[in-house]
Scaffold this active site. Structure first.
Site, PDB file in Angstrom:
ATOM      1  N   ARG A  65      -0.248  -9.207  13.384  1.00 33.45           N
ATOM      2  CA  ARG A  65      -0.809  -8.214  12.455  1.00 33.45           C
ATOM      3  C   ARG A  65      -1.691  -8.883  11.407  1.00 33.45           C
ATOM      4  NH1 ARG A  65       4.581  -5.844  10.734  1.00 33.45           N
ATOM      5  NH2 ARG A  65       3.462  -4.699   9.101  1.00 33.45           N
TER       6      ARG A  65
ATOM      7  N   LYS B  27       0.828  -1.207   0.000  1.00 40.28           N
ATOM      8  CA  LYS B  27       0.000   0.000   0.000  1.00 40.28           C
ATOM      9  C   LYS B  27       0.865   1.261   0.000  1.00 40.28           C
ATOM     10  CE  LYS B  27      -2.128  -1.000   3.870  1.00 40.28           C
ATOM     11  NZ  LYS B  27      -1.634  -2.333   4.260  1.00 40.28           N
TER      12      LYS B  27
HETATM   13  P1  ADP Z   1       1.191  -2.379   7.741  1.00 40.82           P
HETATM   14  O1  ADP Z   1       0.000  -2.085   6.877  1.00 40.82           O
HETATM   15  O2  ADP Z   1       2.377  -2.847   6.965  1.00 40.82           O
HETATM   16  O3  ADP Z   1       0.894  -3.274   8.905  1.00 40.82           O
HETATM   17  P2  ADP Z   1       1.197   0.365   8.798  1.00 40.82           P
HETATM   18  O4  ADP Z   1       2.409   1.183   8.768  1.00 40.82           O
HETATM   19  O5  ADP Z   1       0.052   0.761   7.936  1.00 40.82           O
HETATM   20  O6  ADP Z   1       1.728  -1.081   8.391  1.00 40.82           O
HETATM   21  O7  ADP Z   1       0.635   0.194  10.288  1.00 40.82           O
HETATM   22  C1  ADP Z   1       1.469  -0.198  11.335  1.00 40.82           C
HETATM   23  C2  ADP Z   1       0.720  -0.256  12.651  1.00 40.82           C
HETATM   24  O8  ADP Z   1       0.146   1.035  12.952  1.00 40.82           O
HETATM   25  C3  ADP Z   1      -0.463  -1.203  12.731  1.00 40.82           C
HETATM   26  O9  ADP Z   1      -0.074  -2.520  13.036  1.00 40.82           O
HETATM   27  C4  ADP Z   1      -1.300  -0.564  13.857  1.00 40.82           C
HETATM   28  O10 ADP Z   1      -0.768  -0.843  15.123  1.00 40.82           O
HETATM   29  C5  ADP Z   1      -1.116   0.917  13.612  1.00 40.82           C
HETATM   30  N1  ADP Z   1      -2.172   1.465  12.735  1.00 40.82           N
HETATM   31  C6  ADP Z   1      -2.011   1.901  11.466  1.00 40.82           C
HETATM   32  N2  ADP Z   1      -3.176   2.339  10.943  1.00 40.82           N
HETATM   33  C7  ADP Z   1      -4.116   2.165  11.911  1.00 40.82           C
HETATM   34  C8  ADP Z   1      -5.529   2.402  12.002  1.00 40.82           C
HETATM   35  N3  ADP Z   1      -6.246   2.913  10.990  1.00 40.82           N
HETATM   36  N4  ADP Z   1      -6.161   2.094  13.164  1.00 40.82           N
HETATM   37  C9  ADP Z   1      -5.497   1.597  14.187  1.00 40.82           C
HETATM   38  N5  ADP Z   1      -4.177   1.327  14.171  1.00 40.82           N
HETATM   39  C10 ADP Z   1      -3.477   1.610  13.060  1.00 40.82           C
END
Ligand code: ADP
Ligand code: ZN
Length: 216
Positions: free
Chosen positions: A171, A13
């Protein structure tokens, strides 16, 4: 143009989102990056947030919803925005709809970037990220020319705290339980499309562009 990009962790993404946002001249808003920045700045919110992220859990809805609303109403999103990593569960998706209609915005595209669990595991466990520019590499599939050093800007490469085996498994579990149900929420919309994320960066990007073109 306003776009939501969602899918499992490791689907790409971030990579695809930045490129698409650049091409459409809209703001790329990456929830994970915003949260990691709050953690790095050690704001009270950041300190709280880190525990959830390191455990592979979702940060509480109230926190992320507040951050997104602030960002969307900021000037730099007035030309449109691409949301990466938000919404991540049905409650957040509902809040987003409510928030957008309150500000007179609508979603033009909801893109689901899909990949098999096997591929996600491989990608996440070998992922390396540039500290300076955020660009992603992979130990085996797209290694940097010089070990530990970003091809684009020479910055230092690191492995994210949550890119280790135990947290990755958590995750992916959270994804299945909380994020995947968003498919039912969005799939019936005419603005919805699914893009297969199994392939090289350019290949997937081309699929993404084609899917968006077919939609309009
Ligand atoms: P990925 O999609 O590779 O897991 P991200 O960088 O998008 O990585 O997200 C990393 C972490 O940030 C998630 O595992 C979560 O803990 C937190 N996070 C990200 N976006 C959200 C969201 N919309 N709501 C709650 N937690 C979030
Ligand atoms: Zn770099």
């Amino acid at each position: 143009m306003n776009i939501v990009l969602f899918g499992p962790p490791g689907a790409g993404k971030g990579t695809q989102g930045v490129r698409l946002a650049e091409e459409k001249s809209i703001a790329a808003i990456a929830m994970g990056d915003m949260l990691r920045q709050a953690v790095a700045e050690q704001t009270p919110l950041g300190v709280q947030t880190k525990q959830f992220m390191d455990a592979g859990k979702l940060v509480p809805d109230a926190v992320v919803i507040g951050m997104i609303e602030e960002t969307i109403v900021e000037e730099d999103a007035s030309n449109g925005f691409l949301l990466d990593g938000f919404p991540r569960n049905v409650a957040q998706a509902e809040s987003l709809d409510e928030m957008l209609s309150r500000h007179g915005f609508a979603l033009d595209a909801v893109v689901f970037l899909d990949a098999s669990e096997e591929l996600l595991l491989e990608r996440l466990s070998g992922r390396l990220i540039c500290k300076a520019c955020g660009f992603g590499f992979h130990r085996h599939y797209s290694p940097p020319r010089e070990a530990g050093c970003c091809d684009r800007c020479g910055g230092e490469l690191y492995q994210r705290d949550d890119d280790n085996e135990d947290v990755i498994a958590q995750r992916l579990h959270v994804y299945q339980e909380q994020t995947a149900p968003m498919l039912d929420y969005y799939a019936h919309r005419s603005s919805f499309c699914r893009v297969d994320a199994d392939g090289g960066m350019d290949e997937v990007y081309e699929r993404l562009i084609n899917a968006l073109e077919q939609m309009h």
